[in-house]
Structure formats: C-alpha cells, structure tokens
Design a protein around this motif. Structure first.
Motif, mmCIF file in Angstrom:
data_model
loop_
_atom_site.group_PDB
_atom_site.id
_atom_site.type_symbol
_atom_site.label_atom_id
_atom_site.label_comp_id
_atom_site.label_asym_id
_atom_site.label_seq_id
_atom_site.Cartn_x
_atom_site.Cartn_y
_atom_site.Cartn_z
ATOM 1 N N SER A 195 39.333 45.266 36.857
ATOM 2 C CA SER A 195 40.647 45.680 37.336
ATOM 3 C C SER A 195 40.942 45.098 38.712
ATOM 4 C CB SER A 195 40.717 47.208 37.380
ATOM 5 O OG SER A 195 40.484 47.760 36.110
ATOM 6 N N ALA A 196 39.928 45.046 39.572
ATOM 7 C CA ALA A 196 40.129 44.570 40.935
ATOM 8 C C ALA A 196 40.437 43.089 40.995
ATOM 9 C CB ALA A 196 38.891 44.878 41.774
ATOM 10 N N TYR A 197 39.960 42.318 40.026
ATOM 11 C CA TYR A 197 40.085 40.861 40.087
ATOM 12 C C TYR A 197 41.259 40.323 39.274
ATOM 13 C CZ TYR A 197 36.126 39.369 42.854
ATOM 14 O OH TYR A 197 35.285 39.113 43.897
ATOM 15 N N LEU A 198 42.050 41.192 38.661
ATOM 16 C CA LEU A 198 43.134 40.718 37.797
ATOM 17 C C LEU A 198 44.131 39.859 38.567
ATOM 18 C CD1 LEU A 198 44.875 40.625 35.259
ATOM 19 C CD2 LEU A 198 45.826 42.829 35.914
ATOM 20 N N ASP A 199 44.641 40.372 39.689
ATOM 21 C CA ASP A 199 45.698 39.665 40.402
ATOM 22 C C ASP A 199 45.217 38.343 40.980
ATOM 23 O OD1 ASP A 199 47.476 41.667 39.831
ATOM 24 O OD2 ASP A 199 47.052 42.786 41.676
ATOM 25 N N SER A 200 43.982 38.298 41.487
ATOM 26 C CA SER A 200 43.507 37.082 42.139
ATOM 27 C C SER A 200 43.142 35.993 41.133
ATOM 28 C CB SER A 200 42.299 37.405 43.020
ATOM 29 O OG SER A 200 41.233 37.895 42.236
ATOM 30 N N HIS A 202 44.446 35.710 37.846
ATOM 31 C CA HIS A 202 45.528 35.390 36.910
ATOM 32 C C HIS A 202 44.973 35.116 35.513
ATOM 33 C CE1 HIS A 202 48.371 35.290 40.209
ATOM 34 N NE2 HIS A 202 47.575 34.462 40.850
ATOM 35 N N ALA A 203 43.986 35.860 35.130
ATOM 36 C CA ALA A 203 43.373 35.736 33.810
ATOM 37 C C ALA A 203 42.860 37.109 33.410
ATOM 38 C CB ALA A 203 42.242 34.709 33.825
ATOM 39 N N TYR A 204 42.411 37.222 32.155
ATOM 40 C CA TYR A 204 42.019 38.522 31.626
ATOM 41 C C TYR A 204 40.538 38.552 31.287
ATOM 42 C CZ TYR A 204 47.045 39.223 31.178
ATOM 43 O OH TYR A 204 48.373 39.348 31.439
ATOM 44 N N TYR A 205 39.990 39.766 31.311
ATOM 45 C CA TYR A 205 38.578 39.962 31.013
ATOM 46 C C TYR A 205 38.330 40.399 29.574
ATOM 47 C CZ TYR A 205 37.094 39.514 35.886
ATOM 48 O OH TYR A 205 36.811 39.027 37.147
ATOM 49 N N PHE A 206 39.284 41.117 28.967
ATOM 50 C CA PHE A 206 39.013 41.721 27.671
ATOM 51 C C PHE A 206 40.103 41.401 26.650
ATOM 52 C CE2 PHE A 206 36.724 44.351 30.701
ATOM 53 C CZ PHE A 206 35.496 44.507 30.082
ATOM 54 N N GLU A 222 45.373 41.297 25.523
ATOM 55 C CA GLU A 222 44.498 40.866 26.600
ATOM 56 C C GLU A 222 44.744 41.778 27.793
ATOM 57 O OE1 GLU A 222 45.695 36.775 26.990
ATOM 58 O OE2 GLU A 222 43.919 36.098 25.916
ATOM 59 N N THR A 223 43.686 42.266 28.416
ATOM 60 C CA THR A 223 43.843 43.242 29.490
ATOM 61 C C THR A 223 42.716 43.115 30.492
ATOM 62 O OG1 THR A 223 44.055 45.606 29.987
ATOM 63 C CG2 THR A 223 42.604 45.002 28.170
ATOM 64 N N SER A 224 42.998 43.578 31.704
ATOM 65 C CA SER A 224 41.972 43.692 32.732
ATOM 66 C C SER A 224 42.111 45.003 33.497
ATOM 67 C CB SER A 224 42.062 42.522 33.719
ATOM 68 O OG SER A 224 41.654 41.317 33.120
ATOM 69 N N GLY A 225 42.975 45.874 33.064
ATOM 70 C CA GLY A 225 43.196 47.127 33.758
ATOM 71 C C GLY A 225 43.255 48.304 32.796
ATOM 72 N N GLN A 226 43.989 49.344 33.195
ATOM 73 C CA GLN A 226 44.189 50.502 32.339
ATOM 74 C C GLN A 226 45.354 50.184 31.399
ATOM 75 O OE1 GLN A 226 41.922 53.054 32.845
ATOM 76 N NE2 GLN A 226 41.122 51.638 34.367
ATOM 77 N N GLN A 247 39.314 35.324 28.829
ATOM 78 C CA GLN A 247 39.020 34.111 29.599
ATOM 79 C C GLN A 247 37.877 34.339 30.589
ATOM 80 O OE1 GLN A 247 42.027 35.621 29.493
ATOM 81 N NE2 GLN A 247 43.606 34.156 28.873
ATOM 82 N N LEU A 248 37.752 35.569 31.071
ATOM 83 C CA LEU A 248 36.705 35.926 32.020
ATOM 84 C C LEU A 248 35.770 36.937 31.377
ATOM 85 C CD1 LEU A 248 38.982 36.358 35.180
ATOM 86 C CD2 LEU A 248 37.671 34.336 34.528
ATOM 87 N N TYR A 249 34.604 37.118 31.977
ATOM 88 C CA TYR A 249 33.612 38.031 31.408
ATOM 89 C C TYR A 249 33.219 39.084 32.438
ATOM 90 C CZ TYR A 249 29.002 39.783 30.099
ATOM 91 O OH TYR A 249 27.941 40.596 29.824
ATOM 92 N N ASP A 250 33.140 40.333 31.995
ATOM 93 C CA ASP A 250 32.667 41.426 32.829
ATOM 94 C C ASP A 250 31.709 42.280 32.016
ATOM 95 O OD1 ASP A 250 32.907 44.391 33.913
ATOM 96 O OD2 ASP A 250 33.454 43.062 35.558
#
Length: 458
Positions: A195-200, A202-206, A222-226, A247-250
């Motif tokens: 969630s913290a890295y979404l804005d910086s 500009h890609a999604y984790y899930f 595609e989401t990175s937050g709530q 695109q990203l992995y957490d």
C-alpha cells in the motif's frame, strides 16, 4: 596493516544460538517456543533451519528481528516455513522487523528457514527468531499448496482469510459457493508495504481474479491497497478467487473475503463478453456494471430497440478525473457491426445518436490509453421520435449523405480518424450558403480537430 584478535569464553546455554551446519531440514536446530534464537547468514548460500514441534492445530507466530534495518528496495532475508514433509507453507521477504502467522492444520514438526534475500542480497548481522504457538482457527489462513482448483481453500461467507505469496509465481486459490445467481463482493487488503509503495511505483502488487468452477474468467482486478469490488454471478454454484502477483511482488500477508449477495436489482457483466456474439443483454433504463480488467478486455452489451428515435448512452466512470489522456472508449454498433458512434472518456459522459431502424444495437466499453480496473456503469435510454436531426452511419460518401434541413442543427460525431460525415442540402437558387459549426468541446488553436469541406453536386 596489523590487527588485534582476542578470544574469550563464557560458560552458558548454547541452545539459543544456531549451530552450523544447520543447512538442511535433517540438521535443523531445535527451537523452544517463546524463546528467541540468534543466528547469522554467513553467505549468500547459507541456509539456517530451525525445527519446532507443535502439539495440535492452531496458529504458528513467527517474529523475525534483524540487527540492521534497511529500506524496501532489496530484501536482505527470506523466512520460509515448511511442514514435516518439507512442503512450503509460507515465505516472507524482510529487511526490517517482520511478524507473520501461519495456520497449522496438524500436530507435528514444523521448520523455519532463514536465508539471504532476493537477488543474492544478504546481511551478515545477527538476527533473532522467535516462534510462538497459539490456539486458533487455522482455516483463517491459507494452506499450501492451494495453487489449483483441486486444492483451493474455502472462503466462508464474509469471513476474511489471510494469505501470502511465497514467490512471484505463487498463485493462491480460494473457493466459495453461491446458492443463487446474483453478485459477490470481494474485499482485499494489501500488506502495508504494498500500500505504501503504490503511488511511487505507479504499478500494482496483486492480481485478484474471479472465475467460475470451470475456469472461465469473470473479472480481474489489479490492486495495491484496500479494495472492494463486485462481480456478477450468472448462476448458482461454486466460484473461485485467485490471488497472484502483478507487476511488482510483495511477500507480506494479505486478506481476502467473498460475500455473495442476492439482489436482482443490480446487474453486472458476465465474462467472457469480448465480442458481439458474446454480448451481455441490457434492458433500457437499467444500469449494468462492468470492469475492464486489462488493456485487451472488451466488454460488449446488446440492446433491442423497438422504435426509431434517439438512443442515449450514459457512461458512469469509476473515476471522475480531468485527464488529458482518456481511460475508456465507448462505441456503438448496429446489428451488422457497423460503427455508429465512438466516444472517449475519463469521467462521466452522456451522448446521443439517432436510431433509424429497429433491431439490435451493441455498445462496447474498452480501455483507451490506460487501464482503469474500477467498476463503471452503463445506462441506455431510448426516446421514440424523429431522427432527422442526427447523422446516420454510414454517411461516409456523397452517395450516402444525410439530408439536412436549412435552419436546423444536425448532430454528428467523428467516430474514428477515418470517419467522414457527409450531409446534403438542396438550394433553390443562387446566393450564399452559411455554414455554422459548433463542436461540443473547445480547444486551443495549436491543432485543428475538425475539417469542414463544402462540395457542389459534381
């Protein structure tokens, strides 16, 4: 240069320290519940294994405390949990203190492995590892391996389950049941890191994907937050929610829940509706909701018009954004697939066009330049009446020109870069023909958006 080296020995208990070589399950150091054990990753190939015996089902809590803290750019440590058969249950990447939980479905031995992080990056500082067992419901946690429909974990009605992607190729599959047709609300909560890295970034984790029991795709977000989104369920039966990396992995712990809702007043698209032949039928004056899950997704809807007149298309964007780059394209086709109208939008939009013949018409919603996976709404309204004041496609040639009435405004729209709209008018004698052009949007003078040409009968 010379250095000094001093050795000293202190008698005491060594059970709270790792003992090399503990690089395999067979040579794992036994850990005591509730007691911190200290270790150190000596190299990029060092793997420290610890074993713990649990007396029953519940929850295993893992607390990892590195001596040094780093930012998120590169993980220094990997903490993995295995059952007695060596099956991977969870895997977390860490560069700072991290605590996570794993559901324990059976009593017996479990193993925790500490090794270097991703891309062979590691830290040789001393870390601390504390394991605790607690009573609890293990079904609130995913159970590996749940990578397929056959091994899917159950999602109980409105009860969240916690999961974690052990790698960027891991897929967590969950199953839920709907007693009747309707729709389902999917709620997804990302780890704090994502969630913290979404804005910086500009890609999604899930990726959160919904399928029917036969594997047919119904929706993908595609989401990175709530996130909370709705998906139409065309039938009763079993459905699947799959969580995977985007695109990203957490590797952090996420939460997911599914709540089937019976409400025939709400209508949702049903995938796959990517062609005219697969179009979802839409009733006039009723809103249908949909979602473009990727840049290649095309949502088609069909509507039957019983009388000539005006068809109004109201598009409710998931975002009300004043963007120079449009997010959506809304197109209208007749029963033969001829493009009648095409509009791009980043916010709510309403447009109209003339319906000269009764029959089936199709509306397509697709992505424009960017993909917005939010929920949009589409409402169609038909008004019987004259269509003489609206262009009728195809009017792309002199021979197919729409007849215009002097003194009356004709409404039209350039559907594409190759669209040409022709209008004809009959004049009774010599004189001056005045042409007044009024675009719906005004632009600066740097680039012309329209070309208006006048021809004689030849």
């Amino acid at each position: 240069r010379m250095y000094g080296l001093t050795f000293s020995s202190v008698e005491g208990n060594t059970s709270n320290y790792e003992s090399e070589n503990n690089n395999t399950l067979a040579t794992a150091d036994p850990a005591t519940l509730g007691t911190i054990i200290s270790g150190q990753v000596a190299s990029s190939t060092d793997h420290d294994y610890y074993s713990v015996v649990l007396g029953g089902t519940g929850v295993l809590n893992i607390a990892f405390d590195p001596s040094n803290s780093f930012d998120y750019s590169q993980s220094r440590f990997s903490i993995a949990v295995f059952d007695s058969d060596g099956l991977l249950l969870a895997n977390q990447q860490a560069s700072i203190d991290r605590t996570f939980q794993v559901g324990v479905n059976t009593a017996g031995a479990y193993y925790v492995e500490v090794s270097g992080g991703s891309n062979s990056v590691y830290d040789t500082g001393t870390y601390g590892l504390t394991l605790n067992a607690a009573a609890g419901n293990p079904t609130k946690f995913e159970s590996e391996s749940n990578n397929s429909l056959a091994t899917a974990d159950s999602l109980n009605n409105n009860t969240p389950i916690s999961g974690q992607l052990s790698s960027n190729s891991d897929v967590d599959v969950f199953r839920f049941s709907a007693e009747v047709a309707g729709y389902v609300e999917i709620q997804f909560s990302s780890p704090t890191h994502a969630s913290a890295y979404l804005d910086s970034q500009h890609a999604y984790y899930f990726n959160v994907t919904v399928l029917n029991e036969f594997g047919t795709l119904l929706a993908n977000y595609e989401t990175s937050g709530q996130s909370s989104f709705f998906v139409g369920l065309p039938n009763s039966g079993d459905y699947v929610v799959a969580v995977s990396s985007a695109q990203l992995y957490d590797s952090g712990t996420y939460g997911v829940s599914a709540t089937p809702i019976v409400d025939v007043s709400e209508h949702f698209e049903s995938e796959n509706n990517n062609t005219l032949f697969q179009a979802d039928p839409v009733s006039l004056n009723s809103t249908i909701y949909g979602q473009t899950y990727s840049t290649s997704d095309h949502d088609f809807y069909s509507v039957t018009i019983d009388a000539t007149g005006i068809l109004s298309v109201a598009f409710d964007s998931p975002e009300d954004l004043d963007l120079t780059i449009p997010l959506f394209t809304v197109s209208v086709f007749d029963s033969d697939g001829l493009l009648l109208a095409n509009h791009e939008a980043s916010n709510d939009r309403v447009f109209q066009f003339g319906v000269n013949t009764v029959g089936i018409y199709y509306i397509e919603v697709s992505t424009a330049n960017l993909c917005d996976t939010g929920l949009y709404g589409l409402t169609l309204t038909s008004v019987a009446g004259s269509t003489v004041n609206y262009e009728s496609e195809s009017n792309n040639t002199l021979a197919t020109a729409d007849v215009a009435t002097l003194g009356t405004t004709m409404s039209g729209q350039i559907a594409s870069a190759t669209d040409h709209d022709y209008y004809s008018v009959v004049l009774g004698g010599t004189g001056i023909l005045n042409v007044a052009f009024d675009p719906s949007n005004s632009f600066d003078y740097s680039q012309s958006r329209f070309s208006i040409a006048v021809f004689d009968s030849d």
